[in-house]
Design an enzyme around this catalytic site. Structure first.
Site, mmCIF file in Angstrom:
data_model
loop_
_atom_site.group_PDB
_atom_site.id
_atom_site.type_symbol
_atom_site.label_atom_id
_atom_site.label_comp_id
_atom_site.label_asym_id
_atom_site.label_seq_id
_atom_site.Cartn_x
_atom_site.Cartn_y
_atom_site.Cartn_z
ATOM 1 C CE LYS A 22 1.503 11.231 -2.980
ATOM 2 N NZ LYS A 22 2.510 10.129 -3.056
ATOM 3 C CD GLU A 65 0.328 -3.083 7.853
ATOM 4 O OE1 GLU A 65 0.686 -1.905 7.925
ATOM 5 O OE2 GLU A 65 -0.662 -3.452 7.203
ATOM 6 C CB CYS A 91 -4.177 -3.779 3.625
ATOM 7 S SG CYS A 91 -5.614 -3.956 2.564
ATOM 8 C CD GLU A 143 -10.545 1.487 1.735
ATOM 9 O OE1 GLU A 143 -11.708 1.684 1.364
ATOM 10 O OE2 GLU A 143 -9.678 0.940 1.018
#
Ligand code: NAD
Ligand code: 6OD
Length: 486
Positions: free
Chosen positions: A178, A390, A288, A254
């Site tokens: 997906k 973040e 990231c 992750e």
């Protein structure tokens, strides 16, 4: 208008519910494609196809046959390089050189490297003593885990999706992918590659759509999915973990990061400025592993801030295909609103704005794109939201530090633990500091250098598990022990 469909059992198919959604270009906000939204029935069909392939032709191949097919996938990606570059540029709006040199070649490498890994990893075996003195021999065999659900994000769509599909297939699993609703193109295109090299139907399936109450959630809740590998936000990981607990399915995550860049006064100054510039602003900060917190040793602090400001102010905005451009837009208007809200928050929190902080003036044809300026702040306390959370945008906060102990404390004072980059010419210190920072990967005098045989993953809230090299085998296979009495 192009329609992107699901890829199920080797066929491109529309969603059974007939729902579609639009994909807009990050560059100018034009609608560039309509995407099928997979419903529960489509996800059921994809999982059934994956199971059938596992129990059928794919499951019956020898390791050598499987490995050869995966080499074929890598070669075909390379042959269709321009198509993948174009597809990824359309979705992300990022400069073509990033696609050409990093993201698309990594897609091919993800198949090649893991084909090599599975070929070369020996099985374990242990001899043991028994009371009758004849002994026994234990040996392990690795079997595929089954049908793997792969949920991937939009920031490096092809690299991150194939980073999971490559090892999953190499280990003999089948997958239902997906991709992010923001980056449907390359996952769809990979279906053509699978068909043209003869990967059996149903081995690689793609369901398009969103997360909650859409294809993502239907896939992660599906009882026919044996394990879930996910890259994305930490909050999404928590939701997927709950879904995976039904049926005790294994997960590999992750997740997000708030990574520190550490620059000592003895660093090669120009190399450090260049490295932090790339780690903060490559891919418009949507990496990231990127650096949003920079700590610079006090004697070079002012000079470093000034040099990074000069680099940030020199970026060349432009369309992906414009070779002079080295800086693209954010992925979407929605993400732009998020990043801009942090730009405003930084000012409210009392930051000194070194550069940026707003939207660039763009020519009329790009004015509706998701453009924001590269931004640098100083002067915030470590408790500020902009320093803790973040942002996933082209921005960083820079703070001075005095000595190793202080900077290790600062770097570790976060819920995240993905990566660090350390800049120094004192290698003994580099090793000492690297061993003390609580992250999955540390780069010394570099950033984003990737050897796919190494362990990759996050500590704390940046992830669960490790992938890469033999570590991927730990997730994508199960070891069965067979004990033979001699
Ligand atoms: P996201 O979590 O919003 O979405 C990732 C994927 O999950 C998408 O495909 C989305 O549709 C799907 N999803 C969302 N909610 C879901 C749900 N409830 N159930 C199932 N699927 C769901 O992340 P994003 O915005 O696409 O990507 C950016 C994030 O990814 C950042 O936090 C970044 O740090 C992280 N990231 C981490 C790594 C890493 O290696 N650690 C790599 C790349 C990106
Ligand atoms: O290089 C990789 O394997 C990897 N997973 C990179 C992640 C990049 C994040 O944006």
């Amino acid at each position: 208008m192009r329609l992107i469909e699901n890829f199920i059992g080797g066929e491109y198919v529309a969603g059974q519910g007939g729902k579609t959604f639009e994909k807009r270009s990050p560059v100018d906000n034009r609608v560039i494609a309509r995407i099928t939204e997979a419903g529960q029935a489509d996800v059921d069909a994809a999982v059934r196809a994956a199971r059938a392939a596992l129990e059928g032709e794919w499951g019956g191949l020898t390791l050598e046959q499987r490995v050869d097919l995966l080499y074929g996938v890598a070669d075909e990606i390379t042959r269709r390089f321009e198509d993948f570059v174009a597809a990824e540029m359309a979705d992300t709006g990022q400069p073509s050189h990033v696609m050409r040199h990093v993201f698309i070649p990594r897609g091919a490498a993800n198949f090649k490297v893991f084909a090599d890994v599975v070929k070369n990893v020996p099985a374990e075996s242990f001899q043991m003593a028994t009371p009758d003195g004849r002994g026994a021999l234990n040996y392990g065999i690795r079997v595929p885990k089954g049908v793997i659900g792969v949920i991937s994000p939009w920031n490096a769509p092809f690299l991150l999706m194939t980073w999971k599909v490559g090892p999953a297939l190499a280990c003999g699993n089948t997958v239902v992918v997906k991709p992010s609703e923001e980056s449907p193109h390359t996952a769809a295109l990979l279906g053509e590659v699978m068909n043209s090299v003869g990967i059996p139907k149903g081995v690689y399936n793609v369901v398009q759509g969103f997360g909650p109450d859409s294809a993502g959630e239907f896939l992660t809740r599906h009882p026919g999915v044996d394990a879930i590998t996910f890259t994305g936000e930490t909050r999404t990981g928590a939701a997927i973990m709950k879904a995976a607990s039904d049926g005790m399915r294994d997960v590999s995550f992750e997740l997000g990061g708030k990574n520190a860049g550490i620059v000592f006064a003895d660093a090669d100054f120009d190399a450090a400025v260049d490295g932090i510039f790339r780690s903060a602003f490559l891919n418009t900060g949507q990496v990231c592993l990127g650096t949003e917190r920079v700590y610079v040793e006090r004697p070079i602090f002012e000079r470093f801030v000034a040099a990074l400001k000069t680099r940030a102010e020199a970026v060349k905005y432009g369309r992906p295909e414009d070779h002079a451009a080295n800086y693209g837009p954010l992925i979407s208007q929605e993400h732009k609103q998020k990043v801009m809200s942090y730009y405003r928050k930084a000012v409210e929190e009392g930051a000194t704005l070194v550069t940026g902080g707003g939207e660039p003036a763009m020519p009329a044809e790009l004015a509706e794109g998701a453009w924001v300026q590269p931004t640098i702040w100083t002067g915030l306390p470590e408790t500020a939201a902009v320093v803790r959370e973040e942002i996933f945008g082209p921005c960083c906060h820079i703070r001075p530090f005095d000595g190793e102990d202080e900077v290790v404390k600062l770097a570790n004072a976060t819920d995240y633990g993905l990566s660090t980059t350390i800049w120094t010419t004192n290698l003994a210190r580099a090793h000492r500091v690297a061993a003390r920072v609580e992250v999955g990967i540390t780069w010394i005098n570099s950033w984003f250098l990737r050897d796919l045989r190494t362990a990759f993953g996050g500590s704390k809230q940046s992830g669960i598990g490790r992938e890469g090299g033999v570590h991927s085998l730990e997730f994508y296979t199960e070891t069965r022990n067979i004990c033979v009495k001699l």
